[in-house]
Design an enzyme around this catalytic site. Structure first.
Site, mmCIF file in Angstrom:
data_model
loop_
_atom_site.group_PDB
_atom_site.id
_atom_site.type_symbol
_atom_site.label_atom_id
_atom_site.label_comp_id
_atom_site.label_asym_id
_atom_site.label_seq_id
_atom_site.Cartn_x
_atom_site.Cartn_y
_atom_site.Cartn_z
ATOM 1 C CD GLU A 105 17.273 27.558 -56.975
ATOM 2 O OE1 GLU A 105 18.547 27.597 -56.067
ATOM 3 O OE2 GLU A 105 18.075 26.729 -58.003
ATOM 4 C CD GLU A 125 19.027 31.853 -57.592
ATOM 5 O OE1 GLU A 125 18.055 33.041 -57.755
ATOM 6 O OE2 GLU A 125 18.527 31.261 -56.028
HETATM 7 N N1 3HC Z 1 21.529 34.738 -46.621
HETATM 8 C C1 3HC Z 1 22.117 35.282 -45.001
HETATM 9 N N2 3HC Z 1 21.349 36.709 -44.661
HETATM 10 C C2 3HC Z 1 20.511 37.240 -45.768
HETATM 11 C C3 3HC Z 1 20.101 36.689 -47.153
HETATM 12 C C4 3HC Z 1 20.531 35.243 -47.889
HETATM 13 N N3 3HC Z 1 19.734 35.227 -49.252
HETATM 14 N N4 3HC Z 1 19.282 37.383 -47.322
HETATM 15 C C5 3HC Z 1 18.671 38.798 -46.371
HETATM 16 N N5 3HC Z 1 19.835 38.275 -45.355
HETATM 17 C C6 3HC Z 1 20.360 38.676 -43.994
HETATM 18 C C7 3HC Z 1 21.200 40.072 -44.729
HETATM 19 O O1 3HC Z 1 22.274 40.959 -44.579
HETATM 20 C C8 3HC Z 1 20.283 41.329 -43.508
HETATM 21 O O2 3HC Z 1 21.240 41.232 -42.568
HETATM 22 P P1 3HC Z 1 21.714 42.051 -41.089
HETATM 23 O O3 3HC Z 1 20.642 42.343 -40.165
HETATM 24 O O4 3HC Z 1 22.400 41.177 -40.593
HETATM 25 O O5 3HC Z 1 22.601 43.336 -42.388
HETATM 26 C C9 3HC Z 1 19.263 40.748 -43.025
HETATM 27 O O6 3HC Z 1 18.789 39.850 -43.373
HETATM 28 C C10 3HC Z 1 17.834 41.233 -42.818
HETATM 29 O O7 3HC Z 1 18.689 41.995 -44.900
HETATM 30 P P2 3HC Z 1 17.742 42.957 -45.718
HETATM 31 O O8 3HC Z 1 18.039 44.345 -45.210
HETATM 32 O O9 3HC Z 1 18.039 42.999 -46.947
HETATM 33 O O10 3HC Z 1 15.666 43.103 -45.257
HETATM 34 P P3 3HC Z 1 14.847 43.193 -45.975
HETATM 35 O O11 3HC Z 1 13.532 43.061 -45.136
HETATM 36 O O12 3HC Z 1 14.396 44.653 -47.307
HETATM 37 O O13 3HC Z 1 14.768 42.355 -47.780
HETATM 38 C C11 3HC Z 1 14.770 40.296 -48.743
HETATM 39 C C12 3HC Z 1 14.904 41.654 -47.260
HETATM 40 C C13 3HC Z 1 14.023 40.621 -49.209
HETATM 41 C C14 3HC Z 1 15.237 38.287 -47.842
HETATM 42 C C15 3HC Z 1 16.483 40.584 -49.085
HETATM 43 O O14 3HC Z 1 17.514 40.647 -48.233
HETATM 44 C C16 3HC Z 1 17.065 40.615 -49.903
HETATM 45 O O15 3HC Z 1 16.991 40.466 -51.030
HETATM 46 N N6 3HC Z 1 18.114 39.176 -49.683
HETATM 47 C C17 3HC Z 1 18.411 38.479 -50.773
HETATM 48 C C18 3HC Z 1 17.699 37.548 -51.520
HETATM 49 C C19 3HC Z 1 18.767 36.484 -52.268
HETATM 50 O O16 3HC Z 1 19.157 36.755 -53.109
HETATM 51 N N7 3HC Z 1 18.464 35.441 -52.172
HETATM 52 C C20 3HC Z 1 19.058 34.574 -52.989
HETATM 53 C C21 3HC Z 1 21.046 33.415 -52.363
HETATM 54 S S1 3HC Z 1 21.660 32.544 -53.305
HETATM 55 C C22 3HC Z 1 20.849 31.659 -53.462
HETATM 56 O O17 3HC Z 1 20.104 31.350 -52.850
HETATM 57 C C23 3HC Z 1 21.925 30.723 -54.847
HETATM 58 C C24 3HC Z 1 21.125 29.231 -54.891
HETATM 59 O O18 3HC Z 1 20.041 30.052 -55.782
HETATM 60 C C25 3HC Z 1 21.505 28.247 -54.568
#
Ligand code: 3HC
Ligand code: NAI
Length: 699
Positions: A105, A125
């Protein structure tokens, strides 16, 4: 500081620097807006590049901030994006590795976007029960087209940058860099190229329409609604994208905001966010630091080529790790290999596995009848008969032949891992690895930590679990470990419900309506009622005063073991899994009830669900107190991944938290009054009683 600021010639570069994934938390947002101001104030700067340090452009909003005041504190993400749009100097997003959620975004608010190939791009999301809340539902359809954007928003699935760049008419990426390594230098060159162009282009000004208009959105609603029962977010994603196509940009943004905030407060979203964190927390063991050295595992031995041995082997073959299976007799080995081949061939037939991959996997499999052939294996997993004498003989042999430092694991489902460890002279190398059947399919792995299991063994097994795509949860040694210890209480309640007036079908229906994949009686028929029978025989020898319903024993005495005998609580037609209620079983239950002098009563679905689910919760609270599980969220993962607990309820502990522990305890006090139930069991576990009294939660 969570973003770095540096000027290269006349281009300012703001590098998001908030490990691990450059989440856009409050401090990062502040640093980013500070950088934008600084660049705009500096007359020497002509353009601004935003990129990310490390292995992500940005993983989006900081999930850890959700629900806290910081998430909304200005500058919130919407304000940051507005600041970018209003920058007098062009802002170019240089995107690599991971660009997700709020990160995408943010880039859509920039005037230009240059992406490296191989970058995972997503608006995930929806997987957190939300929709993109910082303009994603309004800008992505404008940049990419309504249909591809809606597909991404509703599925949350990542798409590679180079594929998106090939979509006809796309305006998501203005330019693709030739590689991730050259991204920054290419972004700087591109920034110089566009530095003087005015007016600055904005995604919000692009048109957004679907040629079929209403008909398309109706179609989308039908499709999405059918697939997302119990999850409110996907349909709201359709509403938001429809607003993009039908409303003015700012009005659409308001619609998105309202939908986003409403979803944020739904129990479904809270559960999904809980699961996201719980999944990652499960791999962390309080006293085993993340940097604990691991043992190298390149070759695995599996003892026993039966139901579990075969499935376990497949996990490693799938991950490209060589497996040697050992059996007592050649025909047992042949049967085991044939089953593995049959499973792979079925996948090839369904188009889920390519022929060459199948051959590659099978080529990693070898067999032996001799323990001496196991000396090169880095790890062995035992899956022989569940008898302590057999385990003893096997572990003594393993102790003799395995090389020093090899990990010795047992897949026992009920036996004492400490006792198994004591059969060897190296108890520090012994660990339980409790796979669930079918072991090549089920995601859960309970890792049983013996009293002497070494920390590096645990660290190795947890990392290996990730490699074979399992969710591993650590359990201490106790009868049934986490999952089966809890299910025993659940099964006991199921029995009491039959005695008091229910039919198996009524109980199953209530539990399935609650969301379990299967009710307790259908589950018993699937797993084999004889397994529970054997456990009860042992259990009630040990604890003769423990109250339980004898109905399941009567069923087993009739040889009705479940699907494998074509008859259990229900009847089964060969080759089908449909559970057909059986009048004789109902009569058997009624007769037994009459013999106990019980007058049946009508029991509500609510009571059925509460008694079954709260029995899990109470036992789980004891498990936490006993230190068998180190955190409540681990117990949720066990039930979500291994026992079909409804995802949208976030696991039994999260569900109890949602209901309110005070209410859970009140219900237990009510159940304790029922003379046909077990009043002793319904005394709330001290931990549960304490948390309820303090108004606290498990998680
Ligand atoms: N915020 C905070 N921490 C996050 C995060 C995020 N968005 N995404 C990942 N992390 C953290 C995890 O908690 C983990 O922390 P840890 O090492 O302390 O356990 C670390 O990053 C690594 O994550 P993964 O173990 O999942 O590592 P991968 O390499 O397998 O994957 C990733 C990385 C693809 C980024 C995966 O973590 C992921 O899919 N994350 C979620 C992304 C997401 O859902 N983003 C949307 C957030 S909501 C949003 O943006 C709202 C907006 O629209 C207003
Ligand atoms: P199974 O009976 O299908 O397979 C056991 C295999 O071990 C047989 O092929 C047998 O020939 C072989 N075997 C027996 N003694 C041996 C020895 N001394 N040396 C080499 N091979 C030997 O049993 P299953 O179901 O695979 O169970 C194996 C283990 O996994 C048990 O400990 C069981 O409790 C556990 N388990 C079973 C689950 C299930 O759902 N079946 C789930 C989780 C764990």
């Amino acid at each position: 500081m969570t973003a770095d600021y540096k000027v290269h010639g006349d281009i300012a570069v703001i590098t998001l620097n908030n490990p691990p994934v450059n989440g856009l938390g409050y401090a990062t947002r502040v640093a980013l807006t500070d950088g934008l101001s600084k660049a705009n104030d500096d007359v020497a700067v002509k353009a601004i590049v935003i990129t990310g340090a490390g292995t992500a452009f940005s993983g989006g909003a900081d999930i850890k901030e959700f629900g806290s005041p910081k998430a909304l504190q200005e500058p919130n993400l919407l304000s940051v994006i507005l600041t970018i749009e209003n920058s007098a100097k062009p802002v170019i997003a240089a995107i690599h590795s991971v660009c997700m959620g709020g990160g995408l975004e943010l880039s859509l608010g920039c005037h230009y976007r240059i992406a490296a190939p191989g970058c995972s791009v997503a608006l995930p999301e929806v997987k957190l029960g939300l929709l993109p809340g910082a303009g994603g539902t309004q800008r992505l359809p404008r940049a990419l087209g309504v249909e591809p954007a809606l597909n991404m928003i509703v599925s949350g699935e990542p798409v590679k940058s180079e594929l998106l760049a090939m979509l006809p008419g796309q305006q998501l990426f203005n330019k693709m860099a030739s590689s991730a390594e050259s991204l920054l230098s290419e972004a700087l060159a591109y920034a110089s190229e566009v530095a003087q162009i005015r007016p600055l282009p904005l995604v919000r000004n692009l048109p957004c329409k679907h040629p079929q208009g209403d008909a398309y959105f109706q179609f989308a609603r039908n499709m999405v609604g059918g697939m997302s029962k119990n999850f409110p977010a996907p349909l709201k994603c359709v509403d938001a994208v429809e607003a993009a196509a039908k409303k003015k940009f700012d009005d659409g943004l308001l619609t998105e905001r309202e939908l986003f905030i409403n979803l944020m407060w739904t129990p479904e979203s809270r559960s999904l966010r809980h699961i996201f964190m719980a999944q990652r927390a499960a791999s962390k063991i309080p006293d085993v630091p993340a940097d604990t050295p691991q043992r190298a595992i390149n070759a695995i031995a599996v003892i026993g080529a039966g139901t579990m041995g075969g499935g376990i082997s497949m996990n490693f073959l799938n991950a490209g790790i060589a497996v040697k299976m050992l059996e007592m007799k050649q025909d047992a080995l042949d049967r085991g290999v044939a089953t593995i081949r049959k499973n792979y061939e079925a996948q090839v037939k369904k188009g889920k596995l390519k022929q060459d991959k199948y051959e590659q996997r099978i080529s990693l499999l070898s067999t032996t009848l001799s323990y001496d052939d196991l000396k090169d294996a880095d790890m062995v997993i035992e899956a022989v008969f569940e008898e302590i004498g057999v385990k003893e003989a096997v572990f003594k042999e393993l102790d003799r032949v395995m090389k020093p430092g090899a990990i010795l694991a047992s897949n026992t489902s009920t036996l004492d891992v400490n006792k198994i460890a004591s059969f060897t002279k190296r108890p520090q190398d012994v660990v339980g690895m409790h796979f669930f059947s079918p072991a090549n399919v089920m995601k859960l792995l309970e890792v049983i930590r013996g009293a002497k299991t070494a920390k590096d063994v645990l660290a190795t097994v947890m990392a290996l679990a990730k490699k074979i795509k399992k969710t591993a949860v650590v359990s201490g040694v106790c009868d049934g470990f986490i999952g089966n210890r809890m299910i025993e209480q659940y099964g006991r309640q199921g029995g009491f419900l039959l005695d008091e007036g229910c039919t198996p079908a009524q109980v199953d229906k209530a539990v399935e309506k609650f969301g379990f994949a299967m009710g307790p009686f259908r589950m018993g028929d699937l797993a084999g009622n004889d397994i529970g029978w054997a456990i009860r025989k042992r259990r009630y020898l040990e604890k003769p005063n423990m109250k339980y319903s004898k109905t399941a024993d009567l069923l087993c005495e009739k040889g009705r073991f479940g699907q494998k005998t074509g008859a259990g609580w229900y009847d089964y037609v060969a080759g089908k899994r449909d559970a057909i209620p059986n009048a004789e079983v109902v009569k058997m239950i009624e007769d037994h009830r009459a013999s106990l002098g019980i007058t049946p009563r009508k029991i509500s679905d609510e009571e059925i669900v509460q008694r079954l689910v709260y029995s899990l919760v109470n036992e789980a609270a004891h498990i936490l107190e006993d230190g068998i599980a180190s955190k409540a969220s681990d117990i949720d993962m066990v039930y979500l991944m291994g026992y079909g607990f409804p995802i949208w309820r976030g696991g039994p502990m999260n569900y109890a938290d949602e209901v309110g522990l005070f209410n859970v305890v009140q219900a237990m006090h009510r159940f304790a009054q029922n003379p046909l139930d077990d009043a002793r069991f319904w005394q709330p576990a001290p931990l549960l009683a304490k948390l309820a009294a303090e108004g606290k939660t498990f998680n």
